[in-house]
Design an enzyme around this catalytic site. Structure first.
Site, PDB file in Angstrom:
ATOM      1  N   LYS A  34      70.335  50.902  38.726  1.00 47.70           N
ATOM      2  CA  LYS A  34      70.950  49.980  39.673  1.00 47.70           C
ATOM      3  C   LYS A  34      72.074  50.421  40.312  1.00 47.70           C
ATOM      4  O   LYS A  34      72.269  51.606  40.262  1.00 47.70           O
ATOM      5  CB  LYS A  34      71.461  48.768  38.777  1.00 47.70           C
ATOM      6  CG  LYS A  34      70.595  47.890  37.823  1.00 47.70           C
ATOM      7  CD  LYS A  34      71.393  46.758  37.447  1.00 47.70           C
ATOM      8  CE  LYS A  34      70.511  45.680  36.651  1.00 47.70           C
ATOM      9  NZ  LYS A  34      69.535  45.011  37.607  1.00 47.70           N
ATOM     10  N   HIS A  67      56.910  40.732  30.903  1.00 50.66           N
ATOM     11  CA  HIS A  67      56.167  40.302  31.935  1.00 50.66           C
ATOM     12  C   HIS A  67      55.511  41.325  32.845  1.00 50.66           C
ATOM     13  O   HIS A  67      54.691  40.808  33.419  1.00 50.66           O
ATOM     14  CB  HIS A  67      57.084  39.042  32.995  1.00 50.66           C
ATOM     15  CG  HIS A  67      58.337  39.965  33.522  1.00 50.66           C
ATOM     16  ND1 HIS A  67      59.629  40.265  33.040  1.00 50.66           N
ATOM     17  CD2 HIS A  67      58.106  40.493  34.984  1.00 50.66           C
ATOM     18  CE1 HIS A  67      60.164  40.826  33.987  1.00 50.66           C
ATOM     19  NE2 HIS A  67      59.291  41.164  34.914  1.00 50.66           N
ATOM     20  N   HIS A 115      59.562  47.530  29.665  1.00 46.58           N
ATOM     21  CA  HIS A 115      58.675  47.467  30.694  1.00 46.58           C
ATOM     22  C   HIS A 115      58.218  48.689  31.067  1.00 46.58           C
ATOM     23  O   HIS A 115      56.781  49.028  31.362  1.00 46.58           O
ATOM     24  CB  HIS A 115      59.315  47.099  32.071  1.00 46.58           C
ATOM     25  CG  HIS A 115      60.082  45.661  31.896  1.00 46.58           C
ATOM     26  ND1 HIS A 115      59.236  44.738  31.189  1.00 46.58           N
ATOM     27  CD2 HIS A 115      61.150  44.883  32.148  1.00 46.58           C
ATOM     28  CE1 HIS A 115      60.101  43.549  31.337  1.00 46.58           C
ATOM     29  NE2 HIS A 115      61.338  44.003  32.107  1.00 46.58           N
ATOM     30  N   LYS A 134      62.164  39.425  25.906  1.00 47.26           N
ATOM     31  CA  LYS A 134      62.689  40.633  25.433  1.00 47.26           C
ATOM     32  C   LYS A 134      64.294  40.359  25.744  1.00 47.26           C
ATOM     33  O   LYS A 134      64.685  39.553  26.144  1.00 47.26           O
ATOM     34  CB  LYS A 134      62.111  41.582  26.496  1.00 47.26           C
ATOM     35  CG  LYS A 134      62.568  41.190  28.104  1.00 47.26           C
ATOM     36  CD  LYS A 134      63.063  42.329  28.842  1.00 47.26           C
ATOM     37  CE  LYS A 134      64.124  42.116  29.645  1.00 47.26           C
ATOM     38  NZ  LYS A 134      64.286  43.083  30.812  1.00 47.26           N
TER      39      LYS A 134
HETATM   40  P1  NDP Z   1      71.090  32.121  29.698  1.00 47.85           P
HETATM   41  O1  NDP Z   1      72.217  32.768  28.931  1.00 47.85           O
HETATM   42  O2  NDP Z   1      71.053  31.719  31.083  1.00 47.85           O
HETATM   43  O3  NDP Z   1      70.426  30.896  28.749  1.00 47.85           O
HETATM   44  C1  NDP Z   1      70.438  30.972  27.385  1.00 47.85           C
HETATM   45  C2  NDP Z   1      70.123  29.506  26.702  1.00 47.85           C
HETATM   46  O4  NDP Z   1      70.545  29.623  25.568  1.00 47.85           O
HETATM   47  C3  NDP Z   1      71.025  28.477  27.281  1.00 47.85           C
HETATM   48  O5  NDP Z   1      70.039  27.328  27.500  1.00 47.85           O
HETATM   49  C4  NDP Z   1      72.136  28.425  26.089  1.00 47.85           C
HETATM   50  O6  NDP Z   1      72.342  27.081  25.882  1.00 47.85           O
HETATM   51  C5  NDP Z   1      71.298  28.821  24.802  1.00 47.85           C
HETATM   52  N1  NDP Z   1      71.909  28.875  23.906  1.00 47.85           N
HETATM   53  C6  NDP Z   1      72.828  29.890  23.852  1.00 47.85           C
HETATM   54  N2  NDP Z   1      73.371  29.902  22.614  1.00 47.85           N
HETATM   55  C7  NDP Z   1      72.785  28.782  21.786  1.00 47.85           C
HETATM   56  C8  NDP Z   1      72.984  28.232  20.504  1.00 47.85           C
HETATM   57  N3  NDP Z   1      73.867  28.709  19.626  1.00 47.85           N
HETATM   58  N4  NDP Z   1      72.092  27.252  20.105  1.00 47.85           N
HETATM   59  C9  NDP Z   1      71.362  26.593  21.150  1.00 47.85           C
HETATM   60  N5  NDP Z   1      71.308  27.139  22.255  1.00 47.85           N
HETATM   61  C10 NDP Z   1      71.877  28.221  22.736  1.00 47.85           C
HETATM   62  O7  NDP Z   1      69.844  33.261  29.290  1.00 47.85           O
HETATM   63  P2  NDP Z   1      68.447  33.603  30.080  1.00 47.85           P
HETATM   64  O8  NDP Z   1      67.899  32.269  30.239  1.00 47.85           O
HETATM   65  O9  NDP Z   1      68.948  34.306  31.433  1.00 47.85           O
HETATM   66  O10 NDP Z   1      67.843  34.492  29.329  1.00 47.85           O
HETATM   67  C11 NDP Z   1      67.117  33.827  28.146  1.00 47.85           C
HETATM   68  C12 NDP Z   1      66.336  35.020  27.431  1.00 47.85           C
HETATM   69  O11 NDP Z   1      65.171  35.535  28.719  1.00 47.85           O
HETATM   70  C13 NDP Z   1      67.066  36.415  27.144  1.00 47.85           C
HETATM   71  O12 NDP Z   1      66.268  36.999  25.973  1.00 47.85           O
HETATM   72  C14 NDP Z   1      66.602  37.218  28.289  1.00 47.85           C
HETATM   73  O13 NDP Z   1      66.641  38.518  28.019  1.00 47.85           O
HETATM   74  C15 NDP Z   1      65.190  36.635  28.944  1.00 47.85           C
HETATM   75  N6  NDP Z   1      65.059  36.998  30.192  1.00 47.85           N
HETATM   76  C16 NDP Z   1      65.571  36.569  31.054  1.00 47.85           C
HETATM   77  C17 NDP Z   1      65.379  36.483  32.532  1.00 47.85           C
HETATM   78  C18 NDP Z   1      65.978  36.056  33.664  1.00 47.85           C
HETATM   79  O14 NDP Z   1      65.749  36.258  34.572  1.00 47.85           O
HETATM   80  N7  NDP Z   1      66.885  35.198  33.388  1.00 47.85           N
HETATM   81  C19 NDP Z   1      64.236  37.526  32.785  1.00 47.85           C
HETATM   82  C20 NDP Z   1      63.655  38.076  31.757  1.00 47.85           C
HETATM   83  C21 NDP Z   1      63.805  37.798  30.544  1.00 47.85           C
HETATM   84  P3  NDP Z   1      73.802  26.391  26.700  1.00 47.85           P
HETATM   85  O15 NDP Z   1      73.627  26.695  28.147  1.00 47.85           O
HETATM   86  O16 NDP Z   1      73.816  25.109  26.192  1.00 47.85           O
HETATM   87  O17 NDP Z   1      74.766  27.606  26.032  1.00 47.85           O
END
Ligand code: NDP
Length: 453
Positions: free
Chosen positions: A326, A164, A226, A134
């Site tokens: 929040k 989730h 949600h 999401k």
């Molecule tokens: P992060 O910013 O921590 O991670 C994003 C990931 O995407 C990293 O692995 C990053 O790689 C990669 N990325 C970004 N740009 C590129 C690109 N151009 N090419 C390849 N890879 C890329 O985000 P989150 O993990 O927190 O969130 C990811 C998704 O999950 C989002 O949609 C968020 O809304 C959803 N989400 C997250 C939650 C959470 O608690 N974190 C909870 C519920 C949903 P690199 O590090 O190499 O830049």
């Protein structure tokens, strides 16, 4: 059954904090298919060894699985630095001679469109599956566009739009309460119910996620997805069968009964606000606009409230209020069903009678019913009947990954469901962007603003 996962965004927070610990939980329970493999990909110039070390550290911190299970999960991982927006790169990740694969987009939402476009031109097969985090789209038009791209290559049941909340115990809690008891469903209507509040109120602030949150705000982060799913669970009719088709049908039908918010009612039915400097317990909290990573020019709300009307006989005249925020005084996450007051000839004679309220925890596994009982002499007292259910065996993410591996879309958002939700939220976001509803303020650690009288 899906036997392989390609994890786009494998170096991110979601992967190490929630997804891999969930996979470790399934591995511990012996529920992963034999030979299950995970190919991680992101911008990071990592080797497989780097990725394994990163995930091993995440598992140590966030997983309760045994050391040998964690080691086994780390052994399932490989990594390929990838430009996830390029079709050739995605095809290379997918490979040729392979089992059915789940491509999981754990990526920033801004990448969904280019990545799905790349995926549509890749070696993806109809028997593969795609999971999308999401928020699904930024408005109705972008959600429609994402659906169009997805439907180019995949049938709807193999598209897993993740919320989730739907994979948590919440669904079973509401469905069991409503349909496995005789006492609730007969009073689940406008004759007996006066109003419904669905709230997700947090004392937490940004917790280092300003980059994401400041681009979303409370309405898009919580209400559009949600809380809208929680609303569908309250509104929906009984599904003909407990299977994916019926259960998704009744949820979409439920959202279809919600009236599109109108411009005339916007300032009465919606509240947007953000927190100013304050303290939460012993913690000093800066004003939202001074939090690191926040761009005040975006005018992002940290509290959103939306009251909806429903065009359906069962719910005629009942207001449904969805609110989330929040940096509030306390945490409260529940559905509160408020029943109508008793006639005055009874309440006049029995001091202390109050309308019943049924509370269902969104996060915590409780159901509470405030009930009027006899007090001393000729008075009444309100007491709460309180039940908690047995905690689930798996986390929400473990549960949803298991459903995806078995190709069961019941607890995932269907394309038309995502669009219905945006149909309701879109006019509110547009009115807010046009400044038709003023931004209010609340001090961190205090209650959010009251609705207009
Ligand atoms: P992060 O910013 O921590 O991670 C994003 C990931 O995407 C990293 O692995 C990053 O790689 C990669 N990325 C970004 N740009 C590129 C690109 N151009 N090419 C390849 N890879 C890329 O985000 P989150 O993990 O927190 O969130 C990811 C998704 O999950 C989002 O949609 C968020 O809304 C959803 N989400 C997250 C939650 C959470 O608690 N974190 C909870 C519920 C949903 P690199 O590090 O190499 O830049």
């Amino acid at each position: 059954m899906i036997e392989r996962m390609v994890l786009l965004g494998a170096s991110g927070d979601l992967a190490s904090r929630l997804l891999l610990p969930a996979i470790a939980q399934l591995a511990q329970a012996g529920l992963l298919p034999p030979g299950f493999a995970i190919v991680g990909a992101s911008n990071a110039e990592w080797t497989t060894q780097d990725f394994r070390q990163h995930i091993a550290a995440g598992l140590e911190q966030h997983s309760t699985a045994s050391a040998s299970t964690r080691e086994a999960v780390v052994g399932m991982l490989t990594f390929q630095p990838t430009d996830v927006t390029q079709t050739e790169d995605i095809s290379r990740l997918l490979g040729d001679d392979r089992p059915d694969t789940l491509v999981y987009l754990a990526l920033p939402p801004s990448l969904f469109e280019p990545v799905l476009t790349a995926l549509a031109g890749s070696k993806l097969r109809r028997s593969d599956a795609v999971a999308i985090e999401k928020p699904f789209g930024n408005d109705l038009a972008s959600a429609r566009h994402l659906n169009e791209i997805l439907h180019l290559r995949l049938p709807e049941p193999t598209i897993f739009r993740i919320d989730h909340f739907l994979s948590s115990e919440l669904v079973r809690r509401v469905v069991a309460l409503r349909f496995l008891n005789r006492v609730f469903e007969p009073v689940w209507n406008a004759t007996q119910i006066e109003s419904v509040d669905i709230s997700w109120l947090e004392s937490l602030t940004l917790e280092g996620r300003a980059t994401y949150y400041d681009g979303a705000g409370a309405m898009k982060d919580m209400v559009q997805n949600h809380l809208m799913e929680a609303l569908a669970l309250v509104l929906m009719e009984q599904p003909a069968r407990i299977d994916a088709r019926s259960f998704r049908d009744v949820r979409v039908e439920a959202l279809r009964t919600v009236a599109t918010p109108t411009a005339e009612r916007m300032s009465r039915d919606t509240i947007r606000a953000r927190y100013t400097e304050g303290s939460i317990g012993s913690r000093q909290v800066p004003s939202y606009v001074n939090e690191p990573g926040v761009d005040p020019g975006r005018n992002t709300e940290t509290y959103a409230s939306l009251t909806l009307r429903v065009d359906y006989p069962r719910w005629a005249g009942v207001p449904f209020t969805l609110r989330s925020g929040k940096a509030l005084a306390e945490d409260a996450a529940e559905i509160a069903i408020r029943f109508r007051p008793l006639p005055a000839y009874l309440t006049d004679q029995w001091p202390g009678v109050e309308p019943n309220v049924l509370r269902i925890g969104l996060n915590e596994p409780y159901v509470r019913l405030s009930t009027t009982l006899n007090g001393p002499e000729k008075t009444a007292e309100v007491r709460e009947l309180h039940a908690t259910t047995t905690p689930p065996q798996f986390t929400a993410y473990a549960h949803l990954i298991l459903q995806m591996l078995h190709n069961d879309p019941m607890l995932f958002i269907r394309g038309d469901e995502a669009e219905e939700s945006w149909r309701i939220i879109d006019p509110v976001m547009k009115a807010w962007a046009a400044g038709q509803v003023p931004m209010q303020e609340y001090a961190a650690g205090h209650a959010p603003p009251d609705p207009a009288p």
